[in-house]
Motif scaffolding. Sequence first.
Motif, PDB file in Angstrom:
ATOM      1  N   GLY A   1      18.997   4.816 -15.602  1.00  0.00           N
ATOM      2  CA  GLY A   1      20.063   5.666 -15.962  1.00  0.00           C
ATOM      3  C   GLY A   1      21.158   5.377 -15.553  1.00  0.00           C
ATOM      4  O   GLY A   1      22.146   6.032 -15.904  1.00  0.00           O
ATOM      5  N   PHE A   2      21.400   4.395 -14.512  1.00  0.00           N
ATOM      6  CA  PHE A   2      22.820   4.186 -13.823  1.00  0.00           C
ATOM      7  C   PHE A   2      23.763   3.394 -15.185  1.00  0.00           C
ATOM      8  O   PHE A   2      24.939   3.880 -15.038  1.00  0.00           O
ATOM      9  CB  PHE A   2      22.588   3.042 -12.875  1.00  0.00           C
TER      10      PHE A   2
ATOM     11  N   GLU B   1      28.842  12.849 -10.909  1.00  0.00           N
ATOM     12  CA  GLU B   1      28.149  11.792 -10.652  1.00  0.00           C
ATOM     13  C   GLU B   1      28.356  10.412 -11.465  1.00  0.00           C
ATOM     14  O   GLU B   1      28.754   9.404 -10.750  1.00  0.00           O
ATOM     15  CB  GLU B   1      26.462  11.946 -11.281  1.00  0.00           C
ATOM     16  N   ALA B   2      29.048  10.764 -12.783  1.00  0.00           N
ATOM     17  CA  ALA B   2      29.423   9.642 -13.615  1.00  0.00           C
ATOM     18  C   ALA B   2      30.628   8.810 -12.865  1.00  0.00           C
ATOM     19  O   ALA B   2      30.674   7.466 -12.953  1.00  0.00           O
ATOM     20  CB  ALA B   2      29.697   9.874 -15.042  1.00  0.00           C
ATOM     21  N   PHE B   3      31.594   9.757 -12.471  1.00  0.00           N
ATOM     22  CA  PHE B   3      32.838   8.985 -11.744  1.00  0.00           C
ATOM     23  C   PHE B   3      32.268   8.481 -10.607  1.00  0.00           C
ATOM     24  O   PHE B   3      32.871   7.225 -10.273  1.00  0.00           O
ATOM     25  CB  PHE B   3      33.615  10.149 -11.375  1.00  0.00           C
ATOM     26  N   ASP B   4      31.251   8.987  -9.714  1.00  0.00           N
ATOM     27  CA  ASP B   4      31.226   8.337  -8.508  1.00  0.00           C
ATOM     28  C   ASP B   4      30.096   6.963  -8.637  1.00  0.00           C
ATOM     29  O   ASP B   4      30.754   5.903  -8.126  1.00  0.00           O
ATOM     30  CB  ASP B   4      30.245   9.029  -7.589  1.00  0.00           C
TER      31      ASP B   4
ATOM     32  N   THR C   1      26.236  -1.004  -6.041  1.00  0.00           N
ATOM     33  CA  THR C   1      25.771  -0.414  -7.338  1.00  0.00           C
ATOM     34  C   THR C   1      24.361  -0.582  -7.706  1.00  0.00           C
ATOM     35  O   THR C   1      23.755   0.034  -8.377  1.00  0.00           O
ATOM     36  CB  THR C   1      26.563  -1.229  -8.287  1.00  0.00           C
ATOM     37  N   GLY C   2      23.640  -1.710  -7.139  1.00  0.00           N
ATOM     38  CA  GLY C   2      22.276  -2.257  -7.347  1.00  0.00           C
ATOM     39  C   GLY C   2      22.153  -2.619  -8.746  1.00  0.00           C
ATOM     40  O   GLY C   2      21.180  -2.894  -9.106  1.00  0.00           O
ATOM     41  N   ILE C   3      23.227  -3.028  -9.391  1.00  0.00           N
ATOM     42  CA  ILE C   3      23.239  -3.658 -10.649  1.00  0.00           C
ATOM     43  C   ILE C   3      22.908  -5.216 -10.323  1.00  0.00           C
ATOM     44  O   ILE C   3      23.706  -5.815  -9.573  1.00  0.00           O
ATOM     45  CB  ILE C   3      24.597  -3.675 -11.547  1.00  0.00           C
ATOM     46  N   HIS C   4      22.191  -5.824 -11.169  1.00  0.00           N
ATOM     47  CA  HIS C   4      21.872  -7.243 -10.785  1.00  0.00           C
ATOM     48  C   HIS C   4      21.906  -8.151 -12.504  1.00  0.00           C
ATOM     49  O   HIS C   4      21.435  -7.389 -13.145  1.00  0.00           O
ATOM     50  CB  HIS C   4      20.431  -7.788 -10.248  1.00  0.00           C
TER      51      HIS C   4
END
Length: 442
Positions: free
Chosen positions: A170-171, A198-201, A210-213
């Motif tokens: 969902g991120f 939430e989206a702004f944060d 971010t936890g994005i890889h």
Amino acid sequence: MGQAIDIRNLKITDLRFADIDGAPKRCTLLKLYTNQGLVGYGEVRDASSRTYAAMLKSRILGENPCNVEKIFRRIKQFGGHSRQGGGVSGLEVACWDLAGKAWGVPVWQLLGGRFRDRIRIYCDTDSEGGGRDMGKALKERMAQGFTYLKMDLGIELLMGKPGCLSAPLGFLEKMREYKKTVFSTPHGSIDPRAMRGEAFDLFNTAHPFTGIHITEQGLDFLEQYMAEVRAEIGYEVPLAIDHIGHVPLEDCIKLARRLERFNLAWMEDPVPWQMTDQYVRLAQSTTTPIGTGEDIYLKESFLPLFRSGALAVIHPDVLSTGGIMETKKIGDLAEDHGVAMALHMAESPIACMAAVHVAAATRNFTALEVHSVDVPWWDSLVNGLPKPLVDRGYIQVPDAPGLGIESLNEALIAEKLHADFPVAWDSTESWDKEWANDRQWS
């Protein structure tokens, strides 16, 4: 400019603004007026707020604009990194324009003279499709005379490709939702509701958090994309990359290693500039050159990065650093530490010419960014400069006083005004007496 100027008694009397759209982003132009008819041009950094400059008006009224360093030292405490440096920087630029006009010399002469007569330009290039399409777009830039290139290479290319990114479920969808809300509104206006929640944060979360890889499949895609670009443009022309995305250092290391064979000019802003130790780890892990700097305010903020030895290139923006002289000093510091200087610029011809004067006067300069090559009316915003301003990949350094701009194209400015500020050069009298005890010591 026909009358003689009494430089000793020159005083700042007023400050006014005009906000325009599409050059390429929202840009806030400013005028500093004087008691002898001279007007100086400046600009607040792209996508920023005129308030950063307006709040300083009461602190510079009555001052002699030729005392640029004195004024800068008075107001620099009110600047900050990135867009928050825009007010101080824009006013400093306007003071240099006035000083040059008052003394009858170009700004580069006031900085100690010039090292070059023309400034090499590179332009960010966008393209839909794959690496071959981007390569063809860059090849068109080369045909136009550009000898230095830059493009984006990062997670934006991977967003719609299954298996290329890993992130909390969902991120990424929330990030896309925020970006669509902010960047798709009419006239570049931002719905205030998009600036909270939430989206702004999530969109404003720093890279390590971010936890994005990027998965191995994603790295394969980006490596192949770059291979296709180089297959089109060859390996001789310098090519930098930007907008990697908010991914952790370890992913940046993996990507940088994959890209080593492509002879990049630099990899820009892979992690937040404040994280010096991460830049050191990245630089020690790859031979891909690393650059950063467009969001850094003041020369002392660059020193940890210089001393770390992590950077091959710095990339300051005159409208964030603190202005023209501060950027010149940053360039000189970079040279002392063996670092080259490119310049970030995504604003109007006013900011562009401020950067041109810095580039002319700084020995270790390499190339200046222009974001508006594809905006047909961009260089028509000002009068007195050659058209096209960017000619075969270069801008000629002007010999005219100040920034070299004779006047602004008021009709065009009126046509391009931002919807939130539909009147150009309106009164700012409400800021004339804004006051605080600004002293920072007892």
